[in-house]
Scaffold this motif. Structure first.
Motif, PDB file in Angstrom:
ATOM      1  N   ALA A 130       0.895  -1.326   0.015  1.00  0.00           N
ATOM      2  CA  ALA A 130      -0.123  -0.085  -0.046  1.00  0.00           C
ATOM      3  C   ALA A 130       0.692   1.250  -0.073  1.00  0.00           C
ATOM      4  CB  ALA A 130      -0.842  -0.094   1.211  1.00  0.00           C
ATOM      5  N   ALA A 131       0.717   1.974  -1.141  1.00  0.00           N
ATOM      6  CA  ALA A 131       1.436   3.367  -1.031  1.00  0.00           C
ATOM      7  C   ALA A 131       0.496   4.572  -0.422  1.00  0.00           C
ATOM      8  CB  ALA A 131       1.910   3.652  -2.492  1.00  0.00           C
ATOM      9  N   GLY A 166      -4.361  -3.688   7.928  1.00  0.00           N
ATOM     10  CA  GLY A 166      -3.624  -3.991   6.667  1.00  0.00           C
ATOM     11  C   GLY A 166      -4.584  -4.106   5.610  1.00  0.00           C
ATOM     12  N   GLY A 167      -5.757  -4.610   5.987  1.00  0.00           N
ATOM     13  CA  GLY A 167      -6.654  -4.704   4.987  1.00  0.00           C
ATOM     14  C   GLY A 167      -7.289  -3.627   4.322  1.00  0.00           C
ATOM     15  N   MET A 168      -7.439  -2.629   5.623  1.00  0.00           N
ATOM     16  CA  MET A 168      -8.130  -1.244   5.350  1.00  0.00           C
ATOM     17  C   MET A 168      -7.148  -0.327   4.400  1.00  0.00           C
ATOM     18  SD  MET A 168      -9.733  -0.551   8.999  1.00  0.00           S
ATOM     19  CE  MET A 168     -10.079   1.020   8.460  1.00  0.00           C
ATOM     20  N   ARG A 205      -7.342  -1.439   0.848  1.00  0.00           N
ATOM     21  CA  ARG A 205      -8.630  -1.038   0.060  1.00  0.00           C
ATOM     22  C   ARG A 205      -8.509   0.304  -0.199  1.00  0.00           C
ATOM     23  NH1 ARG A 205     -11.736  -3.525   4.782  1.00  0.00           N
ATOM     24  NH2 ARG A 205     -13.479  -1.762   4.488  1.00  0.00           N
ATOM     25  N   LEU A 206      -7.786   1.143   0.708  1.00  0.00           N
ATOM     26  CA  LEU A 206      -7.588   2.572   0.191  1.00  0.00           C
ATOM     27  C   LEU A 206      -6.706   2.709  -0.907  1.00  0.00           C
ATOM     28  CD1 LEU A 206      -7.966   5.786   1.024  1.00  0.00           C
ATOM     29  CD2 LEU A 206      -6.168   5.184   2.755  1.00  0.00           C
ATOM     30  N   ASP A 207      -5.554   1.915  -0.741  1.00  0.00           N
ATOM     31  CA  ASP A 207      -4.732   2.006  -1.889  1.00  0.00           C
ATOM     32  C   ASP A 207      -5.411   1.713  -3.406  1.00  0.00           C
ATOM     33  OD1 ASP A 207      -2.096   2.399  -2.961  1.00  0.00           O
ATOM     34  OD2 ASP A 207      -1.924   0.177  -3.075  1.00  0.00           O
ATOM     35  N   ILE A 208      -6.032   0.736  -3.384  1.00  0.00           N
ATOM     36  CA  ILE A 208      -6.651   0.332  -4.554  1.00  0.00           C
ATOM     37  C   ILE A 208      -7.754   1.412  -5.160  1.00  0.00           C
ATOM     38  CG2 ILE A 208      -8.399  -1.310  -5.721  1.00  0.00           C
ATOM     39  CD1 ILE A 208      -7.089  -3.413  -4.005  1.00  0.00           C
ATOM     40  N   ALA A 209      -8.539   2.017  -3.815  1.00  0.00           N
ATOM     41  CA  ALA A 209      -9.463   3.013  -4.249  1.00  0.00           C
ATOM     42  C   ALA A 209      -8.588   4.558  -4.713  1.00  0.00           C
ATOM     43  CB  ALA A 209     -10.138   3.706  -2.706  1.00  0.00           C
ATOM     44  N   PRO A 213      -3.698  -7.701  -6.134  1.00  0.00           N
ATOM     45  CA  PRO A 213      -4.500  -6.805  -5.368  1.00  0.00           C
ATOM     46  C   PRO A 213      -5.320  -7.331  -4.343  1.00  0.00           C
ATOM     47  CG  PRO A 213      -5.603  -7.866  -7.188  1.00  0.00           C
ATOM     48  CD  PRO A 213      -4.166  -8.189  -7.448  1.00  0.00           C
ATOM     49  N   THR A 214      -5.487  -8.372  -3.945  1.00  0.00           N
ATOM     50  CA  THR A 214      -6.134  -8.837  -2.793  1.00  0.00           C
ATOM     51  C   THR A 214      -5.047  -9.305  -1.656  1.00  0.00           C
ATOM     52  OG1 THR A 214      -6.789 -11.034  -3.755  1.00  0.00           O
ATOM     53  CG2 THR A 214      -8.189  -9.020  -3.992  1.00  0.00           C
ATOM     54  N   ALA A 215      -3.783  -9.409  -2.075  1.00  0.00           N
ATOM     55  CA  ALA A 215      -2.863  -9.926  -0.885  1.00  0.00           C
ATOM     56  C   ALA A 215      -3.093  -9.533   0.371  1.00  0.00           C
ATOM     57  CB  ALA A 215      -1.431  -9.661  -1.132  1.00  0.00           C
ATOM     58  N   GLY A 216      -3.202 -10.254   1.363  1.00  0.00           N
ATOM     59  CA  GLY A 216      -3.362  -9.805   2.850  1.00  0.00           C
ATOM     60  C   GLY A 216      -4.947  -9.508   3.133  1.00  0.00           C
ATOM     61  N   LEU A 217      -5.780  -9.465   2.110  1.00  0.00           N
ATOM     62  CA  LEU A 217      -7.238  -9.160   2.534  1.00  0.00           C
ATOM     63  C   LEU A 217      -8.046 -10.242   3.109  1.00  0.00           C
ATOM     64  CD1 LEU A 217      -7.959  -6.686  -0.406  1.00  0.00           C
ATOM     65  CD2 LEU A 217      -7.121  -6.173   1.897  1.00  0.00           C
ATOM     66  N   ASP A 218      -8.894 -10.008   3.789  1.00  0.00           N
ATOM     67  CA  ASP A 218      -9.899 -10.918   4.389  1.00  0.00           C
ATOM     68  C   ASP A 218     -10.789 -11.328   3.264  1.00  0.00           C
ATOM     69  OD1 ASP A 218     -12.018  -9.091   4.436  1.00  0.00           O
ATOM     70  OD2 ASP A 218     -11.345  -8.404   6.442  1.00  0.00           O
ATOM     71  N   PRO A 219     -11.598 -12.684   3.321  1.00  0.00           N
ATOM     72  CA  PRO A 219     -12.419 -12.992   2.296  1.00  0.00           C
ATOM     73  C   PRO A 219     -13.572 -12.217   1.825  1.00  0.00           C
ATOM     74  CG  PRO A 219     -12.185 -14.872   3.839  1.00  0.00           C
ATOM     75  CD  PRO A 219     -11.358 -13.575   4.484  1.00  0.00           C
TER      76      PRO A 219
END
Length: 257
Positions: free
Chosen positions: A89-90, A139-141, A144-148, A163-169
């Motif tokens: 995430a950047a 980490g998941g939040m 999601r912000l990075d992708i947004a 894109p979904t590394a480390g995200l919950d289901p």
């Protein structure tokens, strides 16, 4: 006959680091408005391909174009045509989630940055955390912000590296829906992943990158034709993408550093 338009065209890409050959002649095309999954294990060269296509890295040999711009000679035009979400995430941890989004919208000289930020916060279920500093996000939040942030500006081509590394289901499914919506609106998406179910769920075409080369490239239906269906008690069983992946890369493969 005129050449069929492609959003991304890659021919003979090669890249080495010393004696390590990361890419050994990669070829593929991506049609406009489609989702193309570059599938492979860690170290297969997926991120290297994305870095070359996004002008962050120069290839040793071969050619590539994005949105009809050559990545080597028209790098500025390429960068204006793309958005990139890397593996990590950047985001600015000092700013709030909303401030991160507003900042990117302003940098892209878009009208009403606040409205753009609020819309993306809703789409990625971050509204409740909008005014919190990103340093307090999970980490998941942050992902999601990075992708947004990468979606701001409606770029015609988007690169999503794992894109979904480390995200919950639940978050993964939310990202999947967003990716499908992007393609439905005409955006071209190239994503790298090592999750077989992700490629199976999202991609119009799947290319398996192994030891620096594309070893298969096709639709899921075409890839399933590589293995015969298994008959279990007279019920036809189609091969899974996992079975196809393991079959095409083989069991006796050399390890890369």
């Amino acid at each position: 006959m005129p050449m069929e338009k492609t959003a991304i065209r890659v021919r003979g890409l090669e890249k080495s680091y010393g004696t390590l050959e990361v890419l050994r002649g990669v070829d593929f095309d991506v049609e406009p408005g489609s989702i193309f999954a570059l599938l492979g294990s860690n170290g297969a060269g997926k991120t290297t391909v994305v870095k070359i296509l996004s002008t962050l890295l120069k290839a040793d040999a071969g050619t590539a174009s994005v949105n009809d711009f050559d990545v080597a000679t028209q790098a500025e035009n390429v960068r204006e045509s793309i958005s990139l979400t890397g593996q990590f995430a950047a985001v600015d941890e000092i700013l709030t989630g909303r401030e991160n989004l507003v900042l990117v919208a302003r940098l892209r000289h878009l009208e009403d940055p606040g409205a753009i930020a609020d819309d993306l916060l809703r789409r990625f279920s971050l509204t409740d955390a909008a005014t919190r500093r990103v340093s307090t996000y999970s980490g998941g939040m942050r992902r999601r912000l990075d992708i947004a942030m990468s979606l701001i500006g409606n770029s015609p081509v988007i690169f999503l590296d794992e894109p979904t590394a480390g995200l919950d289901p639940e978050a993964r499914i939310e990202v999947w829906h967003t990716v499908k919506e992007l393609a439905g609106d005409g955006t071209t998406v190239l994503l790298t992943t090592q999750y077989l179910d992700e490629a199976e769920q999202l991609a119009d075409r799947i290319a398996i990158l192994h030891e620096g080369r594309i070893i298969v490239n096709g639709t899921l239906a075409e890839l399933k034709q590589l293995l015969p269906p298994a008959n279990v008690e007279y019920v036809e069983k189609q091969p899974t993408l996992e079975e196809i992946f393991l079959a095409v890369i083989g069991t006796n493969t050399r390890k890369q550093g």
